[in-house]
Motif scaffolding. Sequence first.
Motif, PDB file in Angstrom:
ATOM      1  N   SER A   1     -11.628   3.889   0.143  1.00 21.53           N
ATOM      2  CA  SER A   1     -12.442   5.009   0.288  1.00 21.53           C
ATOM      3  C   SER A   1     -12.071   5.814   1.621  1.00 21.53           C
ATOM      4  CB  SER A   1     -13.977   4.405   0.468  1.00 21.53           C
ATOM      5  OG  SER A   1     -14.135   3.420   1.434  1.00 21.53           O
ATOM      6  N   TRP A   2     -11.504   4.983   2.651  1.00 17.61           N
ATOM      7  CA  TRP A   2     -11.423   5.716   3.762  1.00 17.61           C
ATOM      8  C   TRP A   2      -9.778   6.406   3.689  1.00 17.61           C
ATOM      9  CZ3 TRP A   2      -6.762   4.899   6.503  1.00 17.61           C
ATOM     10  CH2 TRP A   2      -6.670   5.208   7.621  1.00 17.61           C
ATOM     11  N   GLY A   3      -9.030   5.654   2.971  1.00 19.29           N
ATOM     12  CA  GLY A   3      -7.888   6.541   2.663  1.00 19.29           C
ATOM     13  C   GLY A   3      -8.037   7.796   1.867  1.00 19.29           C
ATOM     14  N   HIS A   4      -8.948   7.916   0.925  1.00 19.52           N
ATOM     15  CA  HIS A   4      -9.045   9.107   0.076  1.00 19.52           C
ATOM     16  C   HIS A   4      -9.638  10.223   0.792  1.00 19.52           C
ATOM     17  CE1 HIS A   4      -9.418  10.989  -3.593  1.00 19.52           C
ATOM     18  NE2 HIS A   4     -10.512  11.502  -3.301  1.00 19.52           N
TER      19      HIS A   4
ATOM     20  N   SER B   1       0.809  -1.196   0.073  1.00 15.79           N
ATOM     21  CA  SER B   1       0.109   0.185   0.044  1.00 15.79           C
ATOM     22  C   SER B   1       0.862   1.109   0.114  1.00 15.79           C
ATOM     23  CB  SER B   1      -0.934   0.030   1.347  1.00 15.79           C
ATOM     24  OG  SER B   1      -0.233   0.139   2.250  1.00 15.79           O
ATOM     25  N   GLY B   2       0.361   2.350  -0.676  1.00 10.49           N
ATOM     26  CA  GLY B   2       1.148   3.543  -0.618  1.00 10.49           C
ATOM     27  C   GLY B   2       1.152   4.189  -1.849  1.00 10.49           C
ATOM     28  N   PRO B   3       1.293   5.506  -1.918  1.00  9.57           N
ATOM     29  CA  PRO B   3       1.714   6.281  -2.986  1.00  9.57           C
ATOM     30  C   PRO B   3       2.835   6.167  -3.747  1.00  9.57           C
ATOM     31  CG  PRO B   3       1.551   7.667  -1.328  1.00  9.57           C
ATOM     32  CD  PRO B   3       1.646   6.441  -0.639  1.00  9.57           C
ATOM     33  N   CYS B   4       2.918   6.173  -5.024  1.00  9.24           N
ATOM     34  CA  CYS B   4       4.008   6.233  -5.731  1.00  9.24           C
ATOM     35  C   CYS B   4       3.690   6.765  -7.259  1.00  9.24           C
ATOM     36  CB  CYS B   4       4.816   5.028  -5.802  1.00  9.24           C
ATOM     37  SG  CYS B   4       3.947   3.496  -5.598  1.00  9.24           S
ATOM     38  N   LYS B   5       4.568   6.319  -8.128  1.00  8.54           N
ATOM     39  CA  LYS B   5       4.587   7.145  -9.385  1.00  8.54           C
ATOM     40  C   LYS B   5       3.902   6.229 -10.652  1.00  8.54           C
ATOM     41  CE  LYS B   5       7.207  10.529 -11.963  1.00  8.54           C
ATOM     42  NZ  LYS B   5       8.472  11.127 -12.366  1.00  8.54           N
ATOM     43  N   ALA B   6       4.228   5.083 -10.664  1.00  7.62           N
ATOM     44  CA  ALA B   6       3.933   4.175 -11.812  1.00  7.62           C
ATOM     45  C   ALA B   6       3.741   2.778 -11.243  1.00  7.62           C
ATOM     46  CB  ALA B   6       4.703   4.177 -12.981  1.00  7.62           C
TER      47      ALA B   6
ATOM     48  N   ASN C   1       0.891   7.559   5.297  1.00  5.80           N
ATOM     49  CA  ASN C   1      -0.291   7.078   4.705  1.00  5.80           C
ATOM     50  C   ASN C   1      -0.770   5.934   5.721  1.00  5.80           C
ATOM     51  OD1 ASN C   1       0.068   8.775   2.539  1.00  5.80           O
ATOM     52  ND2 ASN C   1       1.575   7.336   1.473  1.00  5.80           N
ATOM     53  N   GLN C   2      -0.232   5.583   6.751  1.00 10.17           N
ATOM     54  CA  GLN C   2      -0.713   4.656   7.687  1.00 10.17           C
ATOM     55  C   GLN C   2      -1.366   5.198   8.818  1.00 10.17           C
ATOM     56  OE1 GLN C   2       2.544   1.930   8.194  1.00 10.17           O
ATOM     57  NE2 GLN C   2       1.833   0.693   6.213  1.00 10.17           N
ATOM     58  N   MET C   3      -1.152   6.368   9.321  1.00 15.29           N
ATOM     59  CA  MET C   3      -1.316   7.098  10.624  1.00 15.29           C
ATOM     60  C   MET C   3      -1.024   6.365  11.734  1.00 15.29           C
ATOM     61  SD  MET C   3      -5.455   6.779  11.071  1.00 15.29           S
ATOM     62  CE  MET C   3      -5.720   8.009   9.877  1.00 15.29           C
ATOM     63  N   LEU C   4      -0.881   6.874  12.831  1.00 14.60           N
ATOM     64  CA  LEU C   4      -0.568   6.591  14.071  1.00 14.60           C
ATOM     65  C   LEU C   4      -1.781   5.347  14.627  1.00 14.60           C
ATOM     66  CD1 LEU C   4       0.315   9.453  16.310  1.00 14.60           C
ATOM     67  CD2 LEU C   4       1.947   7.725  15.445  1.00 14.60           C
ATOM     68  N   ALA C   5      -1.549   4.397  15.458  1.00  9.50           N
ATOM     69  CA  ALA C   5      -2.439   3.504  15.961  1.00  9.50           C
ATOM     70  C   ALA C   5      -2.554   3.945  17.544  1.00  9.50           C
ATOM     71  CB  ALA C   5      -2.008   2.030  15.813  1.00  9.50           C
ATOM     72  N   LEU C   6      -3.668   4.317  17.999  1.00  8.36           N
ATOM     73  CA  LEU C   6      -4.201   4.386  19.189  1.00  8.36           C
ATOM     74  C   LEU C   6      -5.210   3.444  19.815  1.00  8.36           C
ATOM     75  CD1 LEU C   6      -3.807   6.413  21.774  1.00  8.36           C
ATOM     76  CD2 LEU C   6      -5.515   7.804  20.964  1.00  8.36           C
ATOM     77  N   TYR C   7      -4.630   2.330  20.094  1.00  6.07           N
ATOM     78  CA  TYR C   7      -5.367   1.092  20.565  1.00  6.07           C
ATOM     79  C   TYR C   7      -5.867   1.274  22.190  1.00  6.07           C
ATOM     80  CZ  TYR C   7      -3.288  -1.416  16.584  1.00  6.07           C
ATOM     81  OH  TYR C   7      -3.014  -1.567  15.282  1.00  6.07           O
ATOM     82  N   HIS C   8      -6.923   1.618  22.061  1.00  5.80           N
ATOM     83  CA  HIS C   8      -7.738   1.999  23.493  1.00  5.80           C
ATOM     84  C   HIS C   8      -7.921   0.566  24.151  1.00  5.80           C
ATOM     85  CE1 HIS C   8     -10.910   2.736  26.406  1.00  5.80           C
ATOM     86  NE2 HIS C   8     -10.064   3.792  26.710  1.00  5.80           N
TER      87      HIS C   8
ATOM     88  N   ARG D   1      -5.973  11.919  11.922  1.00  9.68           N
ATOM     89  CA  ARG D   1      -5.928  12.770  11.099  1.00  9.68           C
ATOM     90  C   ARG D   1      -4.814  13.560  10.666  1.00  9.68           C
ATOM     91  NH1 ARG D   1     -11.314  13.201  13.350  1.00  9.68           N
ATOM     92  NH2 ARG D   1     -10.607  15.017  14.634  1.00  9.68           N
ATOM     93  N   ALA D   2      -4.217  14.015  11.816  1.00  9.64           N
ATOM     94  CA  ALA D   2      -3.071  14.648  11.633  1.00  9.64           C
ATOM     95  C   ALA D   2      -1.913  13.929  11.243  1.00  9.64           C
ATOM     96  CB  ALA D   2      -2.830  15.642  13.183  1.00  9.64           C
ATOM     97  N   SER D   3      -1.551  12.612  11.619  1.00  5.98           N
ATOM     98  CA  SER D   3      -0.598  11.845  11.494  1.00  5.98           C
ATOM     99  C   SER D   3      -0.741  10.967  10.180  1.00  5.98           C
ATOM    100  CB  SER D   3      -0.510  11.053  12.561  1.00  5.98           C
ATOM    101  OG  SER D   3      -1.516   9.684  12.817  1.00  5.98           O
ATOM    102  N   LEU D   4      -1.626  11.201   9.344  1.00  9.23           N
ATOM    103  CA  LEU D   4      -1.764  10.152   8.183  1.00  9.23           C
ATOM    104  C   LEU D   4      -0.451  10.280   7.285  1.00  9.23           C
ATOM    105  CD1 LEU D   4      -3.564   8.372   6.548  1.00  9.23           C
ATOM    106  CD2 LEU D   4      -4.535  10.422   5.266  1.00  9.23           C
ATOM    107  N   LEU D   5      -0.186  11.606   6.917  1.00 13.55           N
ATOM    108  CA  LEU D   5       1.289  11.984   5.911  1.00 13.55           C
ATOM    109  C   LEU D   5       2.415  11.717   6.624  1.00 13.55           C
ATOM    110  CD1 LEU D   5      -0.295  14.478   3.794  1.00 13.55           C
ATOM    111  CD2 LEU D   5      -0.462  12.079   3.385  1.00 13.55           C
ATOM    112  N   SER D   6       2.536  11.451   7.963  1.00 12.89           N
ATOM    113  CA  SER D   6       3.634  11.609   8.809  1.00 12.89           C
ATOM    114  C   SER D   6       4.263  10.139   8.635  1.00 12.89           C
ATOM    115  CB  SER D   6       3.425  12.049  10.137  1.00 12.89           C
ATOM    116  OG  SER D   6       3.065  13.445  10.203  1.00 12.89           O
ATOM    117  N   LEU D   7       5.648   9.935   8.938  1.00 16.39           N
ATOM    118  CA  LEU D   7       6.266   8.886   9.079  1.00 16.39           C
ATOM    119  C   LEU D   7       6.887   8.961  10.409  1.00 16.39           C
ATOM    120  CD1 LEU D   7       8.595   6.775   6.814  1.00 16.39           C
ATOM    121  CD2 LEU D   7       8.484   6.336   9.299  1.00 16.39           C
ATOM    122  N   GLY D   8       6.000   8.260  11.404  1.00 19.22           N
ATOM    123  CA  GLY D   8       6.753   8.334  12.652  1.00 19.22           C
ATOM    124  C   GLY D   8       7.563   7.459  13.220  1.00 19.22           C
ATOM    125  N   PHE D   9       8.358   8.091  14.111  1.00 20.09           N
ATOM    126  CA  PHE D   9       9.314   6.996  15.045  1.00 20.09           C
ATOM    127  C   PHE D   9       9.235   6.958  16.156  1.00 20.09           C
ATOM    128  CE2 PHE D   9      11.061   7.005  10.957  1.00 20.09           C
ATOM    129  CZ  PHE D   9      11.947   6.042  10.582  1.00 20.09           C
ATOM    130  N   ALA D  10       9.744   7.723  17.218  1.00 25.28           N
ATOM    131  CA  ALA D  10       9.811   7.944  18.403  1.00 25.28           C
ATOM    132  C   ALA D  10       8.372   8.448  18.744  1.00 25.28           C
ATOM    133  CB  ALA D  10      10.790   8.949  19.017  1.00 25.28           C
TER     134      ALA D  10
END
Length: 641
Positions: A60-63, A3-8, A383-390, A408-417
């Motif tokens: 649908s959800w990702g778009h 999954s993910g966005p790229c060019k071709a 494109n995967q967003m954070l997981a906040l498992y309650h 919503r805020a973390s969708l385009l971020s690549l999170g590490f720490a």
Amino acid sequence: MSSGPCKARVCGLCVLRASLCLCVETKPSTQRHKGYTRGADSAGSWRRLAGVFGLVLALSWGHARFATAQAEQATQPKPAENARGFTDVTAAAGLRFRHHTGAFGKKYLPETLGPGCAFLDYDGDGWPDIFLPNGRDWPGRRRAAPRPALYRNNRNGAFTNVTRAAGLAVEMYALGAAAADYDNDGDQDLFVTALGQSRLFQNNGKGAFTDVTQMAGLTTPPEFSTGAAWVDFDKDGRLDLLIGNYVQWTPETDIFCTLDGVSKSYCTPESYQGASARLWRGRSDGAFEDVTRMVGLHDPTSKTLGVAVLDFNQDGWPDLLLANDTQPNKLYENSGKGAFLEKGLLAGVAFSEEGVARAGMGVDAADYDRSGYPSILISNFSNQMLALYHNEGHGLFVDEAPRSEVGRASLLSLGFAVFFFDFDLDGWLDIFVANGHIENEIERIQPRVKYAQAPHLFRNTGAGKFEDVARKMGPAFAARRVARGAAYADYDNDGDLDLLVTTNGGPAVLFRNDAAVPPLRRSGSSGPPGLRADTVSFAARADHSLRIRLAGVKSNRSGLGAVVRVTAGGATQWQMLRSGSSYLSQSELVLTFGLGGLSLAGPVEVRWPSGAVDRLARVAAGQTVTITEGRGQTAAVPFLR
């Protein structure tokens, strides 16, 4: 499935210009790979089925999430220029560290992953010091002699580099660190994960460390070790060591991956075989034995980056959590009988809501909503967003991120720490995320995703809700970085939590917390920690804190696994003292409880791993209190204001 966005579309890889798309790879990975994506493992057919099941939902959800994220970015207000927040004090503090990746054009996989960092009190003076792992040059490409760095806290806001004097000027491809008193002699020791041989450095109590890796029985075949955590899993009073391993990789087995069909790019871990984490049991003679298979942790399919300790079912036994990159996350339940049972799939933390194994990076666990159970936080790929498992109780978790500002805020971020901490001392745990991509040319293929990225700071507004206030913390804090590790500590002993952030191939940055300001009484700002006044700015609150340092006697000396409950104003918070979490990093081994406008707490209760309980009836805020097992309060140091 990928999954993910790229060019071709090439070699079964799905790519994107204007919307999110998914595709199924019809052939297993080969020695040459096109494009850069993260998704399900191409070698696991059962994971493809899980991803296909969620295909329509994901599209649908990702778009929709992309559109929402863009709209929010466009309408987000600019921060006030005079707003209080986090101040970059790196230069003033004397930190002159720069991470060395060893990169010379081959784009070897380990280059883009480090480094982590650690706060530890190596000299026992009550002031947190800083350790920074470092890389090295590749064989045959020697250009420099980089070393890790140990900075001693001078107790005046500055640090001194004491690496060589402390015996830590060791050349190794270091990635992460974990600190604790494994030999119960009163000094914090240091374990450093690395590509090749990780190392254990024993603190001699005189300002120096000795490499005791071989003596302690911790030598292994060359491994790609990442996150680590000290834990007393069997509650025998001796610390054990959990080590995450990533993939089976060497320069000789490196694979050619590409974004454009011509130039080499960093490969996804899907290209390599996984590697099992290791659990080492501490013995009475100071050595360790590998009990990974014996306790049920052996799993060669794992590709672990972040590790965390938690008691997810509140049975009093420490459980283990592994954040895996393109493999299901693993949640190991401690049976209390010397064994673990894997419960990640049944608990709902192994996959995303679409049934896809995401690119788990950093991890943490805490009770952010005072439900009585620790919830789980995992950073993922862009494109995967954070997981906040309650944690719903009864062993079940639900990912709240897709329905919240956190997702919503973390969708385009690549999170590490990533970790929970109470930055504004209002009594509610907030969330910090360090972001940055791994491919410096990613913007050519995915214009919406940046290489250097701003952090997230999600302020807990109560009732399980969060607000991203990173841009309100000042331009230095909100600047884009290629961030990796991060940890928190009160390095200046003023009662609030400061931040240390590392960058890949760049400097470490120290942020002093000026958001939780010294007491300035304002109308409406006082009250129980659970009560919020919407008319009061969090940057101007007169919030107090109480810090707890633990010293075990029958339990391990560091107090790891002890649970502290603090009641103030009729509301109760609790935290478990833990090593590990974040990404390749460790925060200080002191617990900070924000008390809002209150200046007195009580009762304060400590439940030790041994089963012993210590209680303090009333404790004043504004100090760090040491509680010794079986003896109650044994020391108190007031904050510097």
